[in-house]
Design a protein around this motif. Structure first.
Motif, short mmCIF file in Angstrom:
data_model
loop_
_atom_site.label_atom_id
_atom_site.label_comp_id
_atom_site.label_asym_id
_atom_site.label_seq_id
_atom_site.Cartn_x
_atom_site.Cartn_y
_atom_site.Cartn_z
N LYS A 41 -33.90 4.26 -5.35
CA LYS A 41 -32.86 3.27 -5.66
C LYS A 41 -32.80 2.11 -4.65
O LYS A 41 -31.75 1.56 -4.38
CB LYS A 41 -31.50 3.93 -5.80
N THR A 42 -33.95 1.74 -4.08
CA THR A 42 -34.00 0.63 -3.13
C THR A 42 -34.43 -0.67 -3.79
O THR A 42 -34.38 -1.73 -3.16
CB THR A 42 -34.97 0.94 -1.97
N ARG A 43 -34.88 -0.58 -5.05
CA ARG A 43 -35.33 -1.78 -5.75
C ARG A 43 -34.87 -1.77 -7.21
O ARG A 43 -34.77 -0.72 -7.83
CB ARG A 43 -36.86 -1.89 -5.76
N VAL A 44 -34.65 -2.98 -7.73
CA VAL A 44 -34.45 -3.18 -9.16
C VAL A 44 -35.67 -3.97 -9.63
O VAL A 44 -35.99 -5.03 -9.09
CB VAL A 44 -33.15 -3.96 -9.46
N ILE A 45 -36.35 -3.39 -10.62
CA ILE A 45 -37.59 -3.98 -11.13
C ILE A 45 -37.39 -4.29 -12.60
O ILE A 45 -36.87 -3.46 -13.35
CB ILE A 45 -38.77 -3.00 -10.96
N GLU A 46 -37.80 -5.48 -13.02
CA GLU A 46 -37.67 -5.86 -14.42
C GLU A 46 -39.04 -5.96 -15.06
O GLU A 46 -39.90 -6.70 -14.58
CB GLU A 46 -36.94 -7.20 -14.55
N PHE A 47 -39.23 -5.22 -16.15
CA PHE A 47 -40.47 -5.33 -16.92
C PHE A 47 -40.34 -6.50 -17.88
O PHE A 47 -39.35 -6.63 -18.59
CB PHE A 47 -40.76 -4.05 -17.70
N VAL A 48 -41.37 -7.35 -17.86
CA VAL A 48 -41.43 -8.53 -18.74
C VAL A 48 -42.77 -8.51 -19.45
O VAL A 48 -43.74 -7.94 -18.97
CB VAL A 48 -41.26 -9.84 -17.94
N LYS A 49 -42.80 -9.14 -20.61
CA LYS A 49 -44.05 -9.23 -21.37
C LYS A 49 -44.83 -10.43 -20.84
O LYS A 49 -44.28 -11.49 -20.62
CB LYS A 49 -43.76 -9.38 -22.86
N TYR A 54 -47.79 -6.07 -19.78
CA TYR A 54 -46.46 -6.04 -19.18
C TYR A 54 -46.57 -6.09 -17.67
O TYR A 54 -47.44 -5.44 -17.08
CB TYR A 54 -45.72 -4.77 -19.61
N ASP A 55 -45.68 -6.84 -17.05
CA ASP A 55 -45.60 -6.92 -15.60
C ASP A 55 -44.21 -6.46 -15.16
O ASP A 55 -43.25 -6.60 -15.91
CB ASP A 55 -45.80 -8.36 -15.11
N ALA A 56 -44.13 -5.93 -13.95
CA ALA A 56 -42.85 -5.51 -13.38
C ALA A 56 -42.56 -6.39 -12.17
O ALA A 56 -43.31 -6.38 -11.19
CB ALA A 56 -42.91 -4.04 -12.97
N VAL A 57 -41.48 -7.16 -12.25
CA VAL A 57 -41.11 -8.11 -11.20
C VAL A 57 -39.93 -7.55 -10.42
O VAL A 57 -38.95 -7.07 -11.01
CB VAL A 57 -40.74 -9.47 -11.82
N ILE A 58 -40.00 -7.62 -9.11
CA ILE A 58 -38.92 -7.12 -8.25
C ILE A 58 -37.77 -8.13 -8.29
O ILE A 58 -37.95 -9.31 -7.96
CB ILE A 58 -39.40 -6.93 -6.80
N ARG A 59 -36.59 -7.67 -8.72
CA ARG A 59 -35.42 -8.54 -8.84
C ARG A 59 -34.43 -8.36 -7.70
O ARG A 59 -33.76 -9.29 -7.29
CB ARG A 59 -34.71 -8.31 -10.17
N LYS A 70 -44.52 -9.39 -8.00
CA LYS A 70 -44.86 -8.42 -9.04
C LYS A 70 -45.24 -7.09 -8.41
O LYS A 70 -46.15 -7.02 -7.59
CB LYS A 70 -45.99 -8.96 -9.92
N GLN A 71 -44.53 -6.04 -8.83
CA GLN A 71 -44.80 -4.69 -8.36
C GLN A 71 -45.92 -4.07 -9.19
O GLN A 71 -46.75 -3.34 -8.67
CB GLN A 71 -43.53 -3.83 -8.50
N ILE A 72 -45.93 -4.39 -10.50
CA ILE A 72 -46.95 -3.88 -11.41
C ILE A 72 -47.42 -5.03 -12.29
O ILE A 72 -46.62 -5.87 -12.70
CB ILE A 72 -46.39 -2.75 -12.30
N THR A 73 -48.72 -5.06 -12.57
CA THR A 73 -49.27 -6.08 -13.48
C THR A 73 -50.21 -5.41 -14.47
O THR A 73 -50.81 -4.37 -14.19
CB THR A 73 -50.04 -7.17 -12.72
N GLY A 74 -50.34 -6.05 -15.63
CA GLY A 74 -51.37 -5.69 -16.59
C GLY A 74 -51.23 -4.40 -17.36
O GLY A 74 -52.22 -3.92 -17.92
#
Length: 127
Positions: A41-49, A54-59, A70-74
């Motif tokens: 629970k140290t990060r909020v990550i938003e998955f976007v298309k 899909y990528d996961a951006v740290i919010r 971006k925490q995750i890409t592709g």
């Protein structure tokens, strides 16, 4: 006049058919989209298309220097709730690993990162 009425009926029928298809497509969103929190629970990550992936951006994060990165890409959708071929970015270490994701319930997401023979899984929760 009869031909005009017949043509109008065909056009309206086709229009309603197309609107129905569009509404159905909008009612089946990808479940991965939206905001999630990581395991500790140290990060909020938003998955976007991003195109077809899909990528996961740290919010939100304790370390503000990673916000917006971006925490995750592709990630590619394989089937409903299952995603593969992604890359997880280990920002502090400047490294990457391959990753996959699996939605186990509407509010749980298993993220599996693999680097060589080693792998680690985290469970993220939907906000």
């Amino acid at each position: 006049m009869k031909n005009l009425l017949k043509t109008s009926k065909i056009i309206f029928s086709l229009l309603f058919f197309l609107i129905g298809i569009n509404m159905q497509a909008q009612n089946s969103p990808d479940k991965i989209l939206g905001k999630w929190t990581n395991e500790d629970k140290t990060r909020v990550i938003e998955f976007v298309k991003n195109g077809t992936s899909y990528d996961a951006v740290i919010r939100k994060a304790e370390d503000e220097s990673v916000i917006g990165k971006k925490q995750i890409t592709g990630l590619k959708r394989q089937q409903e709730g299952s995603y593969t071929n992604g890359t997880v970015h280990i920002i502090k270490k400047g490294k990457t690993a391959s990753c996959s994701a699996q939605i186990t319930k509407d509010d749980h997401l298993n993220i599996k990162a693999s680097y060589g023979m080693m792998s680690k899984t985290q469970v993220w929760n939907r906000l």
